[in-house]
Design a protein around this motif. Structure first.
Motif, PDB file in Angstrom:
ATOM      1  N   PRO A   9       0.834  -1.212   0.000  1.00  0.00           N
ATOM      2  CA  PRO A   9       0.000   0.000   0.000  1.00  0.00           C
ATOM      3  C   PRO A   9       0.864   1.256   0.000  1.00  0.00           C
ATOM      4  O   PRO A   9       1.956   1.276   0.559  1.00  0.00           O
ATOM      5  N   ASP A  10       0.358   2.308  -0.623  1.00  0.00           N
ATOM      6  CA  ASP A  10       1.128   3.546  -0.744  1.00  0.00           C
ATOM      7  C   ASP A  10       1.421   4.149   0.622  1.00  0.00           C
ATOM      8  O   ASP A  10       0.568   4.194   1.500  1.00  0.00           O
ATOM      9  N   ALA A  11       2.643   4.614   0.827  1.00  0.00           N
ATOM     10  CA  ALA A  11       3.007   5.350   2.027  1.00  0.00           C
ATOM     11  C   ALA A  11       2.712   6.826   1.812  1.00  0.00           C
ATOM     12  O   ALA A  11       2.469   7.283   0.700  1.00  0.00           O
ATOM     13  N   THR A  12       2.715   7.593   2.896  1.00  0.00           N
ATOM     14  CA  THR A  12       2.509   9.028   2.789  1.00  0.00           C
ATOM     15  C   THR A  12       3.657   9.656   2.003  1.00  0.00           C
ATOM     16  O   THR A  12       4.816   9.431   2.331  1.00  0.00           O
ATOM     17  N   ASP A  61       9.936  17.704   0.568  1.00  0.00           N
ATOM     18  CA  ASP A  61      11.119  18.377   1.106  1.00  0.00           C
ATOM     19  C   ASP A  61      11.612  19.373   0.066  1.00  0.00           C
ATOM     20  O   ASP A  61      12.004  18.981  -1.031  1.00  0.00           O
ATOM     21  N   GLY A  62      11.596  20.678   0.406  1.00  0.00           N
ATOM     22  CA  GLY A  62      12.015  21.675  -0.561  1.00  0.00           C
ATOM     23  C   GLY A  62      11.140  21.617  -1.798  1.00  0.00           C
ATOM     24  O   GLY A  62       9.915  21.587  -1.703  1.00  0.00           O
ATOM     25  N   PRO A  63      11.748  21.565  -2.993  1.00  0.00           N
ATOM     26  CA  PRO A  63      10.967  21.580  -4.226  1.00  0.00           C
ATOM     27  C   PRO A  63      10.578  20.181  -4.707  1.00  0.00           C
ATOM     28  O   PRO A  63      10.091  20.031  -5.814  1.00  0.00           O
ATOM     29  N   LEU A  64      10.805  19.144  -3.885  1.00  0.00           N
ATOM     30  CA  LEU A  64      10.558  17.774  -4.322  1.00  0.00           C
ATOM     31  C   LEU A  64       9.493  17.090  -3.477  1.00  0.00           C
ATOM     32  O   LEU A  64       9.306  17.400  -2.301  1.00  0.00           O
ATOM     33  N   VAL A  65       8.830  16.121  -4.102  1.00  0.00           N
ATOM     34  CA  VAL A  65       7.926  15.223  -3.403  1.00  0.00           C
ATOM     35  C   VAL A  65       8.247  13.814  -3.874  1.00  0.00           C
ATOM     36  O   VAL A  65       8.481  13.576  -5.067  1.00  0.00           O
ATOM     37  N   ALA A  66       8.307  12.849  -2.929  1.00  0.00           N
ATOM     38  CA  ALA A  66       8.685  11.476  -3.255  1.00  0.00           C
ATOM     39  C   ALA A  66       7.653  10.508  -2.707  1.00  0.00           C
ATOM     40  O   ALA A  66       7.206  10.626  -1.564  1.00  0.00           O
ATOM     41  N   ALA A  67       7.256   9.549  -3.540  1.00  0.00           N
ATOM     42  CA  ALA A  67       6.340   8.491  -3.138  1.00  0.00           C
ATOM     43  C   ALA A  67       7.087   7.161  -3.170  1.00  0.00           C
ATOM     44  O   ALA A  67       7.915   6.928  -4.050  1.00  0.00           O
ATOM     45  N   VAL A  68       6.801   6.287  -2.208  1.00  0.00           N
ATOM     46  CA  VAL A  68       7.542   5.039  -2.048  1.00  0.00           C
ATOM     47  C   VAL A  68       6.602   3.846  -2.158  1.00  0.00           C
ATOM     48  O   VAL A  68       5.477   3.889  -1.661  1.00  0.00           O
ATOM     49  N   ALA A  69       7.063   2.778  -2.797  1.00  0.00           N
ATOM     50  CA  ALA A  69       6.341   1.510  -2.815  1.00  0.00           C
ATOM     51  C   ALA A  69       7.341   0.379  -2.647  1.00  0.00           C
ATOM     52  O   ALA A  69       8.411   0.390  -3.259  1.00  0.00           O
ATOM     53  N   THR A  70       7.010  -0.588  -1.776  1.00  0.00           N
ATOM     54  CA  THR A  70       7.832  -1.788  -1.645  1.00  0.00           C
ATOM     55  C   THR A  70       7.348  -2.819  -2.646  1.00  0.00           C
ATOM     56  O   THR A  70       6.147  -3.058  -2.773  1.00  0.00           O
ATOM     57  N   VAL A  71       8.274  -3.416  -3.367  1.00  0.00           N
ATOM     58  CA  VAL A  71       7.935  -4.396  -4.389  1.00  0.00           C
ATOM     59  C   VAL A  71       8.343  -5.778  -3.901  1.00  0.00           C
ATOM     60  O   VAL A  71       9.512  -6.050  -3.671  1.00  0.00           O
ATOM     61  N   ASP A  72       7.347  -6.649  -3.691  1.00  0.00           N
ATOM     62  CA  ASP A  72       7.632  -8.017  -3.280  1.00  0.00           C
ATOM     63  C   ASP A  72       7.566  -8.919  -4.504  1.00  0.00           C
ATOM     64  O   ASP A  72       6.514  -9.404  -4.900  1.00  0.00           O
ATOM     65  N   ASN A  73       8.713  -9.108  -5.118  1.00  0.00           N
ATOM     66  CA  ASN A  73       8.842  -9.920  -6.327  1.00  0.00           C
ATOM     67  C   ASN A  73       9.226 -11.324  -5.897  1.00  0.00           C
ATOM     68  O   ASN A  73      10.365 -11.593  -5.550  1.00  0.00           O
ATOM     69  N   HIS A  74       8.280 -12.250  -5.906  1.00  0.00           N
ATOM     70  CA  HIS A  74       8.571 -13.568  -5.350  1.00  0.00           C
ATOM     71  C   HIS A  74       9.536 -14.377  -6.209  1.00  0.00           C
ATOM     72  O   HIS A  74      10.035 -15.404  -5.761  1.00  0.00           O
TER      73      HIS A  74
END
Length: 294
Positions: free
Chosen positions: A77-80, A84-97
């Motif tokens: 599921p998407d994290a918040t 920071d400054g002029p950037l925004v970052a979105a994170v996802a964990t990929v579980d590649n079995h």
């Protein structure tokens, strides 16, 4: 910067936490639009990478690709998003079995058969830790004009490297060949070594690029970049985060990205007492399993 002597824990001091601010509607729309295209590519196995630990004289253009979705990865599921400054970052964990295993403190008899369509939920229910490697995808774009230059990316170890955790190593066998490029982060050395790497041998009809990743890159409010980082350890239990250096409008800075307010975690599998592997149909693979009495 976190000192190596500081021990990892479940909550870091507020001063070390990434700056998290409420996004405007336009900023959130840009993040979601960029992240959606990236996550489609992630689930497809291409991981949509347009970034690198190498360097080049000019920033590289973005690459848009929407390949066929495969069934070998699940995205957390998407994290918040981190602003920071002029950037925004979105994170996802990929579980590649096909590439990933985990360590749980459960005995083999306590572990239910995995569900291929719900790998993330299965891992979460077992409170499992990524074993030997962990992959995360970070999508970055700008919150305002002009373009922001991404100068470099690195993994940062949080706290002290500990001995690998005990338990049962679990995994799902996979016969499907996929190819992708990524940034390998070797957490066994200080500072962690960042290397552009590839998995697989050839580009195929899905549009997967195996071209080496090279910085710098440029992002703006409508053009995001994504980076797939695969952090690896063969010796430790490690907490870690990602930092990205940027420059914009005469300013420079660093954005720190973590696992929704906590460090990412990965442990080597050297201290496990059992190994249990299943096929994609849920049948235990005896030839790969050790001391796995279900």
């Amino acid at each position: 910067m976190v000192n190596e002597s500081d021990k990892p824990n479940d909550s870091r001091p507020a001063a070390d936490a990434p700056v998290r601010r409420r996004l405007t509607d336009n900023q959130l729309t840009a993040v979601i639009s960029g992240a959606f295209a990236v996550l489609v590519a992630v689930v497809a196995g291409s991981f949509g990478l347009v970034g690198s630990v190498g360097s080049s004289e000019t920033a590289q253009p973005s690459v848009s690709q929407v390949p066929t979705i495969r069934a070998t990865e699940s995205v957390s599921p998407d994290a918040t998003p981190v602003v920071d400054g002029p950037l925004v970052a979105a994170v996802a964990t990929v579980d590649n079995h096909c590439r990933q295993t985990w360590i749980t403190d459960k005995s083999p008899a306590e572990i239910p058969n995995p569900s291929l369509g719900g790998i993330h939920d299965w891992v979460e229910a077992l409170s499992a830790v990524h074993a030997d490697s962990r992959g995360v995808t970070i999508t970055v774009n700008a919150t305002s004009e002009p373009q922001v230059v991404l100068r470099q990316i690195r993994a940062v170890v949080v706290g002290t490297r500990e001995i690998p955790i005990p338990g049962t190593q679990i995994g799902i066998g996979c016969g499907e060949a996929i190819s992708y490029r990524y940034i390998s982060a070797n957490l066994d050395v200080e500072p962690p070594a960042m290397t552009s790497a590839t998995f697989g041998e050839a580009e195929d009809e899905s549009g997967v690029s195996l071209t080496p990743i090279r910085f710098p890159y440029e992002v703006d409010t409508s053009d995001a970049e994504s980076f797939y980082i695969e952090a690896q350890t063969s010796r430790f239990d490690v907490y870690w985060e990602i930092e990205i250096d940027w420059s914009w409008n005469g300013r420079t800075g660093t954005i720190r990205v973590d696992d929704n307010g906590q460090p990412f975690r990965v442990s080597a599998a050297g201290n496990v007492t059992a190994r249990c592997y299943w096929s994609e149909t849920g049948v235990k693979i005896d030839s790969f399993s050790e001391s796995c009495d279900l």
